[in-house]
Design a protein around this motif. Structure first.
Motif, mmCIF file in Angstrom:
data_model
loop_
_atom_site.group_PDB
_atom_site.id
_atom_site.type_symbol
_atom_site.label_atom_id
_atom_site.label_comp_id
_atom_site.label_asym_id
_atom_site.label_seq_id
_atom_site.Cartn_x
_atom_site.Cartn_y
_atom_site.Cartn_z
ATOM 1 N N ARG A 24 40.294 24.722 25.340
ATOM 2 C CA ARG A 24 39.831 23.375 25.678
ATOM 3 C C ARG A 24 39.148 23.333 27.037
ATOM 4 O O ARG A 24 38.242 22.526 27.256
ATOM 5 N N ASP A 25 39.571 24.200 27.946
ATOM 6 C CA ASP A 25 38.991 24.210 29.287
ATOM 7 C C ASP A 25 37.628 24.891 29.346
ATOM 8 O O ASP A 25 36.920 24.776 30.346
ATOM 9 N N LEU A 26 37.271 25.610 28.302
ATOM 10 C CA LEU A 26 36.013 26.351 28.325
ATOM 11 C C LEU A 26 34.828 25.399 28.210
ATOM 12 O O LEU A 26 34.888 24.356 27.556
ATOM 13 N N VAL A 138 25.240 38.754 25.623
ATOM 14 C CA VAL A 138 26.414 37.912 25.413
ATOM 15 C C VAL A 138 27.548 38.321 26.348
ATOM 16 O O VAL A 138 28.158 37.479 27.022
ATOM 17 N N GLU A 139 27.838 39.624 26.422
ATOM 18 C CA GLU A 139 28.981 40.085 27.213
ATOM 19 C C GLU A 139 28.781 39.824 28.710
ATOM 20 O O GLU A 139 29.727 39.436 29.408
ATOM 21 N N SER A 140 27.562 40.035 29.204
ATOM 22 C CA SER A 140 27.333 39.812 30.635
ATOM 23 C C SER A 140 27.420 38.336 30.985
ATOM 24 O O SER A 140 27.933 37.970 32.047
ATOM 25 N N GLU A 141 26.943 37.472 30.105
ATOM 26 C CA GLU A 141 27.030 36.039 30.395
ATOM 27 C C GLU A 141 28.462 35.539 30.280
ATOM 28 O O GLU A 141 28.885 34.676 31.061
ATOM 29 N N VAL A 142 29.225 36.069 29.333
ATOM 30 C CA VAL A 142 30.647 35.709 29.265
ATOM 31 C C VAL A 142 31.347 36.134 30.551
ATOM 32 O O VAL A 142 32.155 35.377 31.112
ATOM 33 N N ALA A 143 31.053 37.342 31.045
ATOM 34 C CA ALA A 143 31.668 37.814 32.291
ATOM 35 C C ALA A 143 31.284 36.914 33.464
ATOM 36 O O ALA A 143 32.129 36.558 34.302
ATOM 37 N N LEU A 148 32.910 32.019 37.065
ATOM 38 C CA LEU A 148 32.757 30.602 37.421
ATOM 39 C C LEU A 148 33.983 29.806 36.986
ATOM 40 O O LEU A 148 34.438 28.901 37.690
ATOM 41 N N TRP A 149 34.528 30.141 35.818
ATOM 42 C CA TRP A 149 35.726 29.483 35.295
ATOM 43 C C TRP A 149 36.902 29.720 36.239
ATOM 44 O O TRP A 149 37.671 28.808 36.526
ATOM 45 N N GLU A 150 37.018 30.956 36.738
ATOM 46 C CA GLU A 150 38.088 31.296 37.676
ATOM 47 C C GLU A 150 37.896 30.556 38.994
ATOM 48 O O GLU A 150 38.849 30.001 39.556
ATOM 49 N N GLU A 151 36.655 30.525 39.487
ATOM 50 C CA GLU A 151 36.374 29.859 40.758
ATOM 51 C C GLU A 151 36.606 28.355 40.679
ATOM 52 O O GLU A 151 36.875 27.707 41.691
ATOM 53 N N ALA A 152 36.490 27.795 39.468
ATOM 54 C CA ALA A 152 36.751 26.360 39.287
ATOM 55 C C ALA A 152 38.243 26.043 39.218
ATOM 56 O O ALA A 152 38.622 24.879 39.094
ATOM 57 N N GLY A 153 39.078 27.073 39.295
ATOM 58 C CA GLY A 153 40.519 26.868 39.350
ATOM 59 C C GLY A 153 41.219 26.788 38.009
ATOM 60 O O GLY A 153 42.374 26.361 37.929
ATOM 61 N N HIS A 154 40.551 27.242 36.935
ATOM 62 C CA HIS A 154 41.174 27.166 35.613
ATOM 63 C C HIS A 154 42.153 28.307 35.348
ATOM 64 O O HIS A 154 42.971 28.213 34.435
ATOM 65 N N GLY A 155 42.042 29.396 36.108
ATOM 66 C CA GLY A 155 42.921 30.536 35.887
ATOM 67 C C GLY A 155 42.155 31.837 36.014
ATOM 68 O O GLY A 155 40.946 31.846 36.281
#
Length: 426
Positions: A24-26, A138-143, A148-155
């Protein structure tokens, strides 16, 4: 006293709930890319596991020629990942994904109708080249999105990269089931169905994949490969990842030999492969959640490599006993379980390490190089492993040698990783 109560109530959160919350956070883009990985593998594995049998039985190719065709497909895919990654940095994610889908559709249709050797080789090269374009994109953009997801504080970013592994493994599990059903008609039907899946992926990405992804700047300057070859820390991670990939490749080389020895049949292989897939699909997220709380990237890769080494050592230790039947299958099952759990620790950590080692604007090149360098190690190592397994050595010795390789890879891992300075070419 009352302040501790909410923590106690949240601690027993189920694994499913944790995975659902992560999903859900993605962002919509990350969800699209993860579903893309699932679709890619369903389409691919609906066809490729049955290719060798088709070439040998229906086409009548000699065994060495079947091996050559399969090797060419692997080389055109894995060996060219670095090219696809560099092109992604230069032209963006969308063009590479769309071009790869078009080539995969053409390759599957061609393979379905091909009857002569030249046409079959051309088709499988096209199929491999397609993945060399869309997979690094795909893999590089997911990485990148995971950072960015980590930097936003999601985990931790490894949670997102674990979902990428789950999506890929789920596709690898579902694809052969679909292919087996379609083979009841014929191989051509399986190929056309695989092409149809990629038609759907192409249509979806034409509509949903952004023309330009915010924050991903295209890099025009050359020289990235020279800089990469001077990046000792990155190459060390590549070699350690290559040792893992060589170990994983033993599912198709050393494991069949052990299963045949222990049971007198290759039939249990299908169950062992299914066990590996189910473990990844059901346990990848809990394992990654545990590792993210207790281990950094280096320790996660170290733990995974040690487990893989222990899997090989278990078979080596059991070989002198000469067990057969159900007992003879136990060492192989232990190997598969330890290898799979090791894979769950190594793969997300290696992918999460790449953005820390890649200069700004070069994440596609470095993501592709991780696979290409590891693929070269597998190519050389598989030949050596085949010679060991086919020689006159005691049966336990090749497994002991294989156990030593992941241990050696642990020593290659960088002691620490610091963010590289931005590339002057961006």
């Amino acid at each position: 006293m009352t302040d501790a109560k909410p923590a106690l109530t949240t601690r027993p959160m189920t694994r499913l709930a944790r995975g659902s919350r992560t999903w859900r956070d993605l962002s919509p883009l990350l969800r699209l890319l993860l579903l893309t990985q699932l679709a890619f593998n369903i389409g691919f594995f609906a066809v490729l596991p049955f290719l060798a049998e088709h070439l040998g039985t229906a086409i009548g190719m000699a065994g060495w020629l079947v091996g050559l065709v399969l090797g060419l497909r692997t080389f055109s895919q894995q060996g060219l990942f670095v090219v696809g990654g560099a092109l992604t940095d230069r032209y963006g994610v969308r063009p590479l994904v769309l071009a790869g889908c078009v080539l995969r559709i053409a390759g599957f249709v061609w393979l379905g109708y091909a009857r002569d050797t030249a046409s079959i080789i051309a088709a499988v090269l096209l199929i491999g080249l397609a993945a060399a374009l869309f997979s690094p994109a795909v893999e590089s953009e997911v990485a990148r999105q995971a950072v960015l997801w980590e930097e936003a504080g999601h985990g931790p970013r490894t949670r997102v990269l674990a979902l990428l592994s789950v999506a890929g493994q789920a596709g690898a599990f579902l694809g052969p089931l679909l292919g087996a059903l379609l083979l009841a008609v014929d191989f051509r039907t399986a190929c056309l169905a695989g092409a149809g899946i990629f038609v759907l992926v192409l249509a979806g990405h034409l509509r949903l994949l952004p023309q330009h992804i915010p924050g991903r700047e295209r890099i025009r300057a050359r020289g990235g490969l020279r800089e990469l070859l001077r990046n000792g820390r990155f190459l060390a991670v590549c070699c350690a990842y290559g040792a893992y990939l060589l170990a994983y490749n033993q599912l198709y080389l050393a494991l069949p030999d052990e299963v045949q020895r222990g049971t007198g049949s290759q039939a249990p292989l299908a169950w062992l492969f299914a066990l590996s897939s189910i473990l990844v699909v059901t346990a990848q997220l809990p394992v990654t959640h545990w590792a993210a709380r207790r281990l950094d990237l280096r320790r996660s890769m170290t733990a995974g490599l040690l487990l893989i080494s222990a899997g090989f050592a278990a078979v080596a230790a059991a070989r002198p006993a000469g067990w057969t039947g159900i007992a003879g299958l136990l060492p192989a099952a232990v190997f598969v379980v330890l290898l799979t759990v090791g894979q769950m620790l190594v793969t997300p950590a290696a992918r999460a390490w790449v953005p820390e080692l890649a200069p700004d604007g070069r994440i596609g090149l470095y993501t592709g190089a991780l696979s290409s360098v590891a693929g070269l190690i597998v190519l050389a190592g598989s030949a050596a492993t085949g010679a060991l397994l086919g020689g006159t050595l005691p049966g336990w010795l090749p497994w002991l040698v294989l156990a030593a390789l992941p241990l050696a890879a642990v020593g290659l891992l960088p002691r620490r990783v610091t963010r590289r300075a931005p590339s002057a070419a961006t």
